[in-house]
Design a protein around this motif. Structure first.
Motif, mmCIF file in Angstrom:
data_model
loop_
_atom_site.group_PDB
_atom_site.id
_atom_site.type_symbol
_atom_site.label_atom_id
_atom_site.label_comp_id
_atom_site.label_asym_id
_atom_site.label_seq_id
_atom_site.Cartn_x
_atom_site.Cartn_y
_atom_site.Cartn_z
ATOM 1 N N ALA A 73 -7.673 -1.147 41.587
ATOM 2 C CA ALA A 73 -6.975 -0.881 42.847
ATOM 3 C C ALA A 73 -6.235 0.445 42.855
ATOM 4 C CB ALA A 73 -6.006 -2.024 43.135
ATOM 5 N N ASP A 74 -5.791 0.911 41.697
ATOM 6 C CA ASP A 74 -5.000 2.137 41.638
ATOM 7 C C ASP A 74 -5.821 3.355 41.236
ATOM 8 O OD1 ASP A 74 -2.692 0.706 42.303
ATOM 9 O OD2 ASP A 74 -2.350 0.179 40.199
ATOM 10 N N PHE A 75 -7.155 3.224 41.277
ATOM 11 C CA PHE A 75 -8.018 4.307 40.822
ATOM 12 C C PHE A 75 -8.916 4.755 41.969
ATOM 13 C CE2 PHE A 75 -9.004 6.339 36.827
ATOM 14 C CZ PHE A 75 -10.188 6.994 37.090
ATOM 15 N N PRO A 76 -9.032 6.063 42.241
ATOM 16 C CA PRO A 76 -9.894 6.526 43.339
ATOM 17 C C PRO A 76 -11.364 6.209 43.075
ATOM 18 C CG PRO A 76 -8.364 8.256 42.660
ATOM 19 C CD PRO A 76 -8.298 7.187 41.616
ATOM 20 N N LEU A 77 -11.960 5.438 43.955
ATOM 21 C CA LEU A 77 -13.379 5.081 43.843
ATOM 22 C C LEU A 77 -14.136 5.660 45.030
ATOM 23 C CD1 LEU A 77 -13.241 1.318 42.781
ATOM 24 C CD2 LEU A 77 -13.371 3.328 41.325
ATOM 25 N N VAL A 78 -15.377 6.079 44.773
ATOM 26 C CA VAL A 78 -16.253 6.607 45.811
ATOM 27 C C VAL A 78 -17.499 5.727 45.882
ATOM 28 C CG1 VAL A 78 -17.716 8.542 46.529
ATOM 29 C CG2 VAL A 78 -15.457 8.976 45.531
ATOM 30 N N ALA A 79 -17.778 5.171 47.051
ATOM 31 C CA ALA A 79 -18.989 4.383 47.255
ATOM 32 C C ALA A 79 -20.153 5.320 47.539
ATOM 33 C CB ALA A 79 -18.808 3.410 48.416
ATOM 34 N N ILE A 80 -21.324 5.008 46.969
ATOM 35 C CA ILE A 80 -22.474 5.887 47.150
ATOM 36 C C ILE A 80 -23.759 5.070 47.193
ATOM 37 C CG2 ILE A 80 -22.764 6.273 44.658
ATOM 38 C CD1 ILE A 80 -23.580 9.195 45.371
ATOM 39 N N ALA A 81 -24.751 5.617 47.891
ATOM 40 C CA ALA A 81 -26.131 5.125 47.943
ATOM 41 C C ALA A 81 -26.382 4.137 49.077
ATOM 42 C CB ALA A 81 -26.563 4.504 46.620
ATOM 43 N N GLY A 82 -27.307 4.524 49.940
ATOM 44 C CA GLY A 82 -27.805 3.643 50.988
ATOM 45 C C GLY A 82 -26.853 3.403 52.138
ATOM 46 N N ILE A 83 -25.767 4.153 52.219
ATOM 47 C CA ILE A 83 -24.767 3.929 53.266
ATOM 48 C C ILE A 83 -25.175 4.692 54.529
ATOM 49 C CG2 ILE A 83 -22.324 4.110 53.856
ATOM 50 C CD1 ILE A 83 -21.811 4.168 50.772
ATOM 51 N N LYS A 84 -25.125 3.999 55.662
ATOM 52 C CA LYS A 84 -25.546 4.588 56.937
ATOM 53 C C LYS A 84 -24.442 4.403 57.970
ATOM 54 C CE LYS A 84 -29.644 5.443 55.199
ATOM 55 N NZ LYS A 84 -30.057 6.824 54.870
ATOM 56 N N ASP A 85 -24.727 4.890 59.194
ATOM 57 C CA ASP A 85 -23.709 4.813 60.235
ATOM 58 C C ASP A 85 -23.343 3.377 60.588
ATOM 59 O OD1 ASP A 85 -26.153 4.245 61.383
ATOM 60 O OD2 ASP A 85 -25.829 5.456 63.181
ATOM 61 N N HIS A 86 -24.311 2.438 60.495
ATOM 62 C CA HIS A 86 -24.041 1.071 60.910
ATOM 63 C C HIS A 86 -23.229 0.271 59.893
ATOM 64 C CE1 HIS A 86 -27.701 0.641 58.443
ATOM 65 N NE2 HIS A 86 -27.234 -0.564 58.167
#
Length: 272
Positions: free
Chosen positions: A214-227
């Motif tokens: 919870a206290d660590f910056p995470l970046v989500a990646i892969a397959g993410i679209k506008d919807h």
């Protein structure tokens, strides 16, 4: 292993579960009692130490009071993309070049660094850490396979931030030992951009990572679209990396504005 995890992943998860069970041990006759396993662990990450990797380098943070989130995180292959996207309010971007070498590569990175500085944007250079150090970029992003060959001490000594790719518990334990500036968690969904052997996390898996760290910056990646970017943002990640949704769009500027708005709406909905 019985649940299908690779052996290194299984060992990390087992150690987390054991320490969690010991922490939650209940009293018996006034004394600390038996370990109490309470389901799949989401804490007690082991301080993994790989002798080939320097540990606890403590790279500078990439978030601050002025910029508390990484936000929409486009991944592009040319400096000209920065000229297009940064005036729209993008505050984090990655330059990932696969088809340039020598002076052409160096010049492209130098130009991207210049543009990013003009817009006070956090620019991460993918892979080419030597050129990132030379041109004094904001940061470097490395995949797991690059951690052993890169001079992490030199990157830290130059004051650059470090982003690290992560796909599983074993890689995360390995990455946390370096104390990077952020960790990219993926694949969130299936993607055609890169061949990945890992099963997509989905929203539930992404929520697990954000709650466990919870206290660590995470970046989500892969397959993410506008919807689905609003739902992804609502899990609490600091940033959402996007590639083809922006770079293959007919109107990249309009798409970028829309994605940032959807991210903001997702965060507001989760707080509401």
């Amino acid at each position: 292993m019985a649940r299908g995890y690779e052996v290194r992943d299984a060992l990390v998860i087992a150690r987390m579960a054991l320490h969690q069970a010991i922490e939650r041990a209940g009293p018996v006759n006034g004394q600390r009692g038996c370990p109490r396993p309470m389901g799949f662990p989401n804490g007690n990450w082991p301080g993994y130490r790989d002798d080939k990797l320097p540990s606890a380098l403590n790279f500078p943070s990439c978030v601050s009071e002025e910029q508390p989130q990484l936000g929409l995180y486009p991944i592009v292959d040319r400096a000209v993309w920065l000229q297009q996207l940064l005036p729209l309010g993008v505050t984090t971007i990655q330059l990932r070049i696969k088809d340039l070498h020598g002076d052409a590569l160096s010049d492209e990175i130098a130009e991207a660094v210049r543009i990013a500085r003009d817009h006070h944007c956090r620019l991460f250079i993918n892979d080419y850490w030597q050129l990132a150090v030379e041109h004094q970029a904001y940061g470097v992003h490395l995949g797991q396979e690059d951690l052993e060959s890169a001079d992490l001490k030199a990157i830290a000594a130059a004051g650059l931030r470090l982003g690290v790719s992560n796909h599983c518990h074993y890689e995360l334990a390995r990455g946390l030992a370096l104390r990077p500036s952020y960790i990219a968690v993926g694949p969130t969904y299936a993607t055609q951009t890169k061949d990945m052997p890992w099963v997509p996390h989905g929203l539930d898996g992404l929520q697990y990572w954000t709650e466990a760290l919870a206290d660590f910056p995470l970046v989500a990646i892969a397959g993410i679209k506008d919807h689905n970017i609003g739902q992804v943002s609502a899990t609490g990640v600091s940033g959402v990396a996007m590639i083809t949704a922006i770079t293959d769009a007919d109107d990249p500027e309009s798409v970028t504005r829309d994605l940032m708005a959807r991210m903001a709406n997702g965060v507001h909905a989760s707080h509401g």
